[in-house]
Design a protein around this motif. Structure first.
Motif, PDB file in Angstrom:
ATOM      1  N   SER A 198       0.820  -1.215   0.000  1.00 29.17           N
ATOM      2  CA  SER A 198       0.000   0.000   0.000  1.00 29.17           C
ATOM      3  C   SER A 198       0.854   1.266   0.000  1.00 29.17           C
ATOM      4  O   SER A 198       0.371   2.347  -0.330  1.00 29.17           O
ATOM      5  N   GLY A 199       2.125   1.119   0.384  1.00 31.19           N
ATOM      6  CA  GLY A 199       2.984   2.295   0.531  1.00 31.19           C
ATOM      7  C   GLY A 199       2.832   2.970   1.881  1.00 31.19           C
ATOM      8  O   GLY A 199       3.474   3.986   2.136  1.00 31.19           O
ATOM      9  N   GLY A 200       2.019   2.378   2.759  1.00 31.10           N
ATOM     10  CA  GLY A 200       1.743   3.008   4.033  1.00 31.10           C
ATOM     11  C   GLY A 200       2.838   2.888   5.068  1.00 31.10           C
ATOM     12  O   GLY A 200       2.898   3.676   6.018  1.00 31.10           O
ATOM     13  N   SER A 201       3.702   1.890   4.897  1.00 25.83           N
ATOM     14  CA  SER A 201       4.796   1.701   5.854  1.00 25.83           C
ATOM     15  C   SER A 201       6.092   1.427   5.111  1.00 25.83           C
ATOM     16  O   SER A 201       6.086   0.807   4.039  1.00 25.83           O
ATOM     17  N   THR A 202       7.191   1.875   5.725  1.00 23.80           N
ATOM     18  CA  THR A 202       8.512   1.681   5.139  1.00 23.80           C
ATOM     19  C   THR A 202       9.502   1.270   6.221  1.00 23.80           C
ATOM     20  O   THR A 202       9.257   1.448   7.428  1.00 23.80           O
ATOM     21  N   ASP A 203      10.625   0.741   5.788  1.00 23.93           N
ATOM     22  CA  ASP A 203      11.692   0.384   6.715  1.00 23.93           C
ATOM     23  C   ASP A 203      13.018   0.630   6.016  1.00 23.93           C
ATOM     24  O   ASP A 203      13.101   0.535   4.783  1.00 23.93           O
ATOM     25  N   TYR A 204      14.047   0.943   6.806  1.00 19.06           N
ATOM     26  CA  TYR A 204      15.352   1.266   6.251  1.00 19.06           C
ATOM     27  C   TYR A 204      16.467   0.607   7.054  1.00 19.06           C
ATOM     28  O   TYR A 204      16.340   0.409   8.270  1.00 19.06           O
ATOM     29  N   ALA A 205      17.557   0.341   6.388  1.00 14.95           N
ATOM     30  CA  ALA A 205      18.753  -0.078   7.097  1.00 14.95           C
ATOM     31  C   ALA A 205      19.245   1.090   7.948  1.00 14.95           C
ATOM     32  O   ALA A 205      19.082   2.258   7.565  1.00 14.95           O
ATOM     33  N   ASP A 206      19.835   0.780   9.083  1.00 19.01           N
ATOM     34  CA  ASP A 206      20.307   1.841   9.973  1.00 19.01           C
ATOM     35  C   ASP A 206      21.289   2.775   9.270  1.00 19.01           C
ATOM     36  O   ASP A 206      21.319   3.979   9.534  1.00 19.01           O
ATOM     37  N   SER A 207      22.092   2.232   8.376  1.00 17.30           N
ATOM     38  CA  SER A 207      23.134   3.020   7.712  1.00 17.30           C
ATOM     39  C   SER A 207      22.585   4.074   6.756  1.00 17.30           C
ATOM     40  O   SER A 207      23.318   4.981   6.346  1.00 17.30           O
ATOM     41  N   VAL A 208      21.305   3.961   6.392  1.00 14.52           N
ATOM     42  CA  VAL A 208      20.748   4.909   5.423  1.00 14.52           C
ATOM     43  C   VAL A 208      19.587   5.724   5.977  1.00 14.52           C
ATOM     44  O   VAL A 208      19.065   6.608   5.286  1.00 14.52           O
ATOM     45  N   LYS A 209      19.168   5.438   7.191  1.00 13.68           N
ATOM     46  CA  LYS A 209      18.036   6.170   7.769  1.00 13.68           C
ATOM     47  C   LYS A 209      18.322   7.668   7.796  1.00 13.68           C
ATOM     48  O   LYS A 209      19.406   8.101   8.160  1.00 13.68           O
ATOM     49  N   GLY A 210      17.335   8.426   7.400  1.00 13.11           N
ATOM     50  CA  GLY A 210      17.468   9.874   7.374  1.00 13.11           C
ATOM     51  C   GLY A 210      18.048  10.408   6.071  1.00 13.11           C
ATOM     52  O   GLY A 210      17.984  11.614   5.827  1.00 13.11           O
ATOM     53  N   ARG A 211      18.613   9.521   5.231  1.00  9.94           N
ATOM     54  CA  ARG A 211      19.184   9.964   3.954  1.00  9.94           C
ATOM     55  C   ARG A 211      18.468   9.352   2.746  1.00  9.94           C
ATOM     56  O   ARG A 211      18.455   9.951   1.681  1.00  9.94           O
ATOM     57  N   PHE A 212      17.897   8.172   2.916  1.00 13.07           N
ATOM     58  CA  PHE A 212      17.219   7.474   1.823  1.00 13.07           C
ATOM     59  C   PHE A 212      15.714   7.503   2.070  1.00 13.07           C
ATOM     60  O   PHE A 212      15.264   7.393   3.212  1.00 13.07           O
ATOM     61  N   THR A 213      14.973   7.611   0.996  1.00 12.21           N
ATOM     62  CA  THR A 213      13.513   7.574   1.079  1.00 12.21           C
ATOM     63  C   THR A 213      12.972   6.695  -0.036  1.00 12.21           C
ATOM     64  O   THR A 213      13.231   6.962  -1.221  1.00 12.21           O
ATOM     65  N   ILE A 214      12.228   5.675   0.346  1.00 10.90           N
ATOM     66  CA  ILE A 214      11.601   4.799  -0.634  1.00 10.90           C
ATOM     67  C   ILE A 214      10.153   5.237  -0.827  1.00 10.90           C
ATOM     68  O   ILE A 214       9.472   5.627   0.119  1.00 10.90           O
ATOM     69  N   SER A 215       9.689   5.180  -2.069  1.00  8.17           N
ATOM     70  CA  SER A 215       8.314   5.546  -2.369  1.00  8.17           C
ATOM     71  C   SER A 215       7.845   4.718  -3.552  1.00  8.17           C
ATOM     72  O   SER A 215       8.656   4.141  -4.280  1.00  8.17           O
ATOM     73  N   ARG A 216       6.543   4.664  -3.738  1.00  8.89           N
ATOM     74  CA  ARG A 216       6.006   3.911  -4.858  1.00  8.89           C
ATOM     75  C   ARG A 216       4.853   4.644  -5.489  1.00  8.89           C
ATOM     76  O   ARG A 216       4.151   5.407  -4.821  1.00  8.89           O
ATOM     77  N   ASP A 217       4.672   4.403  -6.763  1.00  7.04           N
ATOM     78  CA  ASP A 217       3.540   4.951  -7.505  1.00  7.04           C
ATOM     79  C   ASP A 217       2.872   3.761  -8.179  1.00  7.04           C
ATOM     80  O   ASP A 217       3.302   3.316  -9.244  1.00  7.04           O
ATOM     81  N   ASN A 218       1.857   3.240  -7.537  1.00  5.01           N
ATOM     82  CA  ASN A 218       1.225   2.028  -8.062  1.00  5.01           C
ATOM     83  C   ASN A 218       0.527   2.266  -9.401  1.00  5.01           C
ATOM     84  O   ASN A 218       0.383   1.344 -10.204  1.00  5.01           O
ATOM     85  N   ALA A 219       0.115   3.480  -9.652  1.00  4.79           N
ATOM     86  CA  ALA A 219      -0.505   3.789 -10.929  1.00  4.79           C
ATOM     87  C   ALA A 219       0.505   3.705 -12.069  1.00  4.79           C
ATOM     88  O   ALA A 219       0.165   3.316 -13.191  1.00  4.79           O
ATOM     89  N   LYS A 220       1.753   4.061 -11.765  1.00  6.69           N
ATOM     90  CA  LYS A 220       2.810   4.014 -12.781  1.00  6.69           C
ATOM     91  C   LYS A 220       3.600   2.713 -12.732  1.00  6.69           C
ATOM     92  O   LYS A 220       4.483   2.497 -13.562  1.00  6.69           O
ATOM     93  N   ASN A 221       3.311   1.873 -11.751  1.00  5.16           N
ATOM     94  CA  ASN A 221       4.027   0.608 -11.592  1.00  5.16           C
ATOM     95  C   ASN A 221       5.511   0.819 -11.333  1.00  5.16           C
ATOM     96  O   ASN A 221       6.363   0.129 -11.909  1.00  5.16           O
TER      97      ASN A 221
END
Length: 127
Positions: free
Chosen positions: A54-77
């Motif tokens: 759904s894109g409602g929750s995310t998780d990150y490796a400790d080494s990248v938290k605060g610098r990386f952001t994952i997102s998705r656009d299900n309409a665009k796949n």
């Protein structure tokens, strides 16, 4: 079958930003959890970021938290990875992955939890 194609990698200086994109075909990604992993030379492939279907929750490796952001656009796949404040240690091939087993609206952080992978995109960060 699902095909994943990553793009957006490149050679940048430390402190720069990149936006990686993963385009999926074969199935609509809205039904599945997705993630990003990376593999540096001589090292094992490691978890970077994950997102629920759904894109409602995310998780990150400790080494990248605060610098990386994952997102998705299900309409665009697509699923993207925004990378800010790049460091030389971020140098790696970055892989997009999708889990096509239905398992609720969860995210996954282990390689063996994903069953399709892209070919990867190289990110090189110079100091």
């Amino acid at each position: 079958q699902v095909q994943l194609v990553e793009s957006g990698g490149g050679l940048v200086q430390a402190g720069a930003s990149l936006r990686l994109s993963c385009a999926a075909s074969g199935r609509p990604v809205r039904n599945y959890a997705m993630g990003w992993f990376r593999q540096a030379p001589g090292k094992e492939r490691e978890f970077v970021a994950a997102i629920t279907r759904s894109g409602g929750s995310t998780d990150y490796a400790d080494s990248v938290k605060g610098r990386f952001t994952i997102s998705r656009d299900n309409a665009k796949n697509t699923v993207d990875l925004q990378i800010d404040s790049l460091k030389p240690e971020d140098t790696a091939v970055y892989y997009c992955a999708i889990r096509t087993y239905y398992s609720g609206d969860n995210y996954y952080t282990r390689r063996d939890e994903y069953n399709y992978w892209g070919q990867g995109t190289q990110v090189t960060v110079s100091s």
